[in-house]
Scaffold this motif. Structure first.
Motif, PDB file in Angstrom:
ATOM      1  N   VAL A 284     -50.347 -39.765   0.560  1.00  0.00           N
ATOM      2  CA  VAL A 284     -49.468 -39.953   1.819  1.00  0.00           C
ATOM      3  C   VAL A 284     -49.694 -41.418   2.456  1.00  0.00           C
ATOM      4  CG1 VAL A 284     -49.596 -37.387   2.192  1.00  0.00           C
ATOM      5  CG2 VAL A 284     -51.278 -38.831   3.218  1.00  0.00           C
ATOM      6  N   GLY A 285     -50.766 -42.273   1.842  1.00  0.00           N
ATOM      7  CA  GLY A 285     -50.775 -43.758   2.559  1.00  0.00           C
ATOM      8  C   GLY A 285     -49.602 -44.217   2.863  1.00  0.00           C
ATOM      9  N   PRO A 286     -48.832 -44.545   1.911  1.00  0.00           N
ATOM     10  CA  PRO A 286     -47.430 -45.337   2.304  1.00  0.00           C
ATOM     11  C   PRO A 286     -46.691 -44.773   3.340  1.00  0.00           C
ATOM     12  CG  PRO A 286     -47.611 -45.127   0.084  1.00  0.00           C
ATOM     13  CD  PRO A 286     -48.862 -44.064   0.361  1.00  0.00           C
ATOM     14  N   ALA A 287     -46.599 -43.336   3.297  1.00  0.00           N
ATOM     15  CA  ALA A 287     -45.924 -42.612   4.518  1.00  0.00           C
ATOM     16  C   ALA A 287     -46.379 -42.866   5.877  1.00  0.00           C
ATOM     17  CB  ALA A 287     -45.823 -41.027   4.147  1.00  0.00           C
ATOM     18  N   GLN A 288     -47.885 -42.714   5.811  1.00  0.00           N
ATOM     19  CA  GLN A 288     -48.956 -42.962   6.928  1.00  0.00           C
ATOM     20  C   GLN A 288     -48.448 -44.437   7.588  1.00  0.00           C
ATOM     21  OE1 GLN A 288     -52.414 -41.780   5.413  1.00  0.00           O
ATOM     22  NE2 GLN A 288     -52.671 -40.051   6.843  1.00  0.00           N
ATOM     23  N   LEU A 289     -48.583 -45.365   6.664  1.00  0.00           N
ATOM     24  CA  LEU A 289     -48.459 -46.736   7.151  1.00  0.00           C
ATOM     25  C   LEU A 289     -46.895 -47.060   7.652  1.00  0.00           C
ATOM     26  CD1 LEU A 289     -49.808 -48.784   4.038  1.00  0.00           C
ATOM     27  CD2 LEU A 289     -50.765 -48.703   6.481  1.00  0.00           C
ATOM     28  N   LEU A 290     -45.929 -46.453   7.123  1.00  0.00           N
ATOM     29  CA  LEU A 290     -44.665 -46.412   7.703  1.00  0.00           C
ATOM     30  C   LEU A 290     -44.397 -45.660   9.026  1.00  0.00           C
ATOM     31  CD1 LEU A 290     -42.035 -47.919   6.556  1.00  0.00           C
ATOM     32  CD2 LEU A 290     -41.105 -45.541   5.848  1.00  0.00           C
ATOM     33  N   ALA A 291     -45.111 -44.538   9.211  1.00  0.00           N
ATOM     34  CA  ALA A 291     -45.009 -43.959  10.195  1.00  0.00           C
ATOM     35  C   ALA A 291     -45.928 -44.882  11.360  1.00  0.00           C
ATOM     36  CB  ALA A 291     -45.876 -42.592  10.133  1.00  0.00           C
ATOM     37  N   PHE A 292     -46.814 -45.412  11.143  1.00  0.00           N
ATOM     38  CA  PHE A 292     -47.699 -46.204  11.927  1.00  0.00           C
ATOM     39  C   PHE A 292     -46.779 -47.494  12.553  1.00  0.00           C
ATOM     40  CE2 PHE A 292     -50.564 -49.900  12.987  1.00  0.00           C
ATOM     41  CZ  PHE A 292     -51.570 -49.183  13.750  1.00  0.00           C
ATOM     42  N   SER A 293     -45.981 -48.047  11.532  1.00  0.00           N
ATOM     43  CA  SER A 293     -45.326 -49.187  11.818  1.00  0.00           C
ATOM     44  C   SER A 293     -43.753 -48.898  12.546  1.00  0.00           C
ATOM     45  CB  SER A 293     -45.183 -50.512  10.777  1.00  0.00           C
ATOM     46  OG  SER A 293     -45.084 -49.517   9.526  1.00  0.00           O
TER      47      SER A 293
END
Ligand code: ASP
Length: 438
Positions: A284-293
């Motif tokens: 889920v890392g890429p989704a988390q990074l996108l959610a963060f940005s």
């Protein structure tokens, strides 16, 4: 494949470069250049993501619901998913209340700082959440989110990303109806929706190629906006000063979110799925990074779905049903933040909250987070409802607006993590979790 060719590394590099560029641009007053030549790429990226939000929710939910070909399975899965979503949200609010009542951030605020901050953010609050939003939020009862969920016009519900909850409602209705018509009629419609869904998913992959640049521009925009004052003067110290004064409040939110992720999500994954924690976070890392940005679980939805399907190994059927529904109604991070913020504002304005008021916060925060649109800054507008419910003036949000963007990034990341965790749990319970062997 070389590490830097992987999308999530490119996104991280984009974020770090955006941060550095933002600070340098603010320091040397390159604001005009940043505004004209950098920020638009962030806007284009956001527009592209938002563009596919409506088709994605509609096609995936209709196809997801209708492919659960029998009605019994649909009600079982729907019941489990909604039950788990609401339970985790109620736990999130409770954790938020426990943390904020332990740290008591509002009581630590020096009176002078409090006055200054209130004055400083008042104008901002009026501009940002003025008139209609605050007024209409005030006039709303706690059940208003339920009423708002039912649209009186289909195209109205599909015409704005803010009406996502209405669209979810319509999509669920269409899906439920489809399951119940005979297969001669169901099949062609279902095939159409599945075909459309495949096209939308392809679009997501295409749009994601732009993510590193988009994220760079979005972070640069946030930093330059924070570091440059209303009159255009550069005031890098401002960021530090504001964060310092509101530090305890932020810490309370962050500790709450971390506790929620570690205790609730990891607990769910450990108890009810065979997934390893590292495997989950890698997926889920890429989704988390996108959610963060992006601070938008709606904009992140396509990526969350892709990561769940491809990296966690949840079936298409489960993912199409659980994740879009979660992006719309499951906002644990938002609910937790709303609870902490409500108590912080009450403490800072010297209004004591008894046990009854804290229970009211739990109920209203669960409902308000369900009704919160999956877009940046939506949570703080819904916060007004909670404040009013416990007798704290809604204008109190002025106090926390300055740090809201940063907390929005963190709570959105939590929201998205929760959707993926619940998706894995539901998929496993339906024997539809098949993690890929890496
Ligand atoms: N930005 C959040 C989200 O999209 C909603 C909020 O403002 O709390 O998940």
């Amino acid at each position: 494949m070389k590490w830097y060719r992987k999308l999530h590394w490119q996104i991280i590099i984009g974020m770090v470069l955006g941060l550095i560029y933002g600070i340098v641009a603010a320091k040397f007053q390159w604001i005009g250049f940043a505004k004209n030549w950098v920020v638009p790429f962030g806007d284009i990226f956001m527009n592209l993501l938002k563009l596919i939000a409506v088709p994605l929710v509609l096609t995936s939910l209709v196809a997801g619901v209708a492919s659960l070909s029998d009605f019994k399975k649909l009600s079982r899965m729907g019941g489990k998913t909604i039950g788990l979503y609401i339970t985790t949200t109620a736990i999130a609010v409770t954790i938020g209340l426990l943390v904020v009542n332990t740290i008591n951030p509002g009581n630590r605020l020096p009176a002078e700082t409090k006055d200054n901050l209130t004055k400083q953010f008042q104008a901002n609050a009026n501009a940002k959440a003025k008139g209609e939003t605050v007024e209409s939020a005030k006039a709303r009862g706690p059940l208003q989110p339920l009423v708002d969920m039912v649209p009186d016009n289909f195209f109205g519900s599909a015409s704005s990303n803010r009406n996502m909850l209405q669209l979810v409602f319509v999509a669920l209705l269409i899906g439920i109806a489809l399951v119940q018509v005979n297969s001669e009629h169901r099949q062609p419609v279902l095939t159409l929706f599945e075909g459309l869904q495949a096209v939308v998913i392809k679009l997501v992959n295409m749009i994601m190629l732009m993510a590193p640049i988009g994220v760079f521009a979005l972070i640069a925009k946030t930093i330059t906006t924070l570091a440059v004052g209303e009159e255009g003067q550069t005031d890098l110290a401002q960021i530090g000063a504001i964060l310092g004064a509101l530090g305890y409040y932020c810490i309370a939110v962050i500790i709450g979110l971390l506790l929620h992720i570690c205790v609730v999500y990891l607990g769910l994954l450990k108890l009810w799925t065979p997934l390893k924690i590292v495997q989950f976070f890698k997926a889920v890392g890429p989704a988390q990074l996108l959610a963060f940005s992006t601070s938008s679980s709606g904009a992140t939805l396509p990526v969350t779905m892709r990561q769940c399907r491809e990296k966690l190994g949840t079936s298409r059927e489960t993912t199409s049903f659980v994740v879009p529904l979660g992006a719309t109604i499951n906002m644990d991070g938002t609910a937790l933040y709303q609870a902490v913020a409500a108590v912080f504002i009450a403490q800072a304005s010297g209004i004591p909250l008894d046990m009854g008021a804290q229970v009211t916060i739990v109920l209203t925060a669960v409902l308000a987070s369900i009704g919160t649109a999956a877009v940046p800054g939506a949570g703080i507008i819904m916060l007004v409802i909670i404040l009013e419910a416990v007798g704290v003036p809604g204008e109190g949000i002025a106090l926390i607006l300055g740090v809201d963007r940063i907390l929005d990034m963190l709570r959105t990341t939590t929201n998205v993590t929760g959707d993926a965790a619940v998706c894995a749990v539901i998929a496993h319970s339906e024997k539809q979790l098949h993690p890929p062997n890496e």
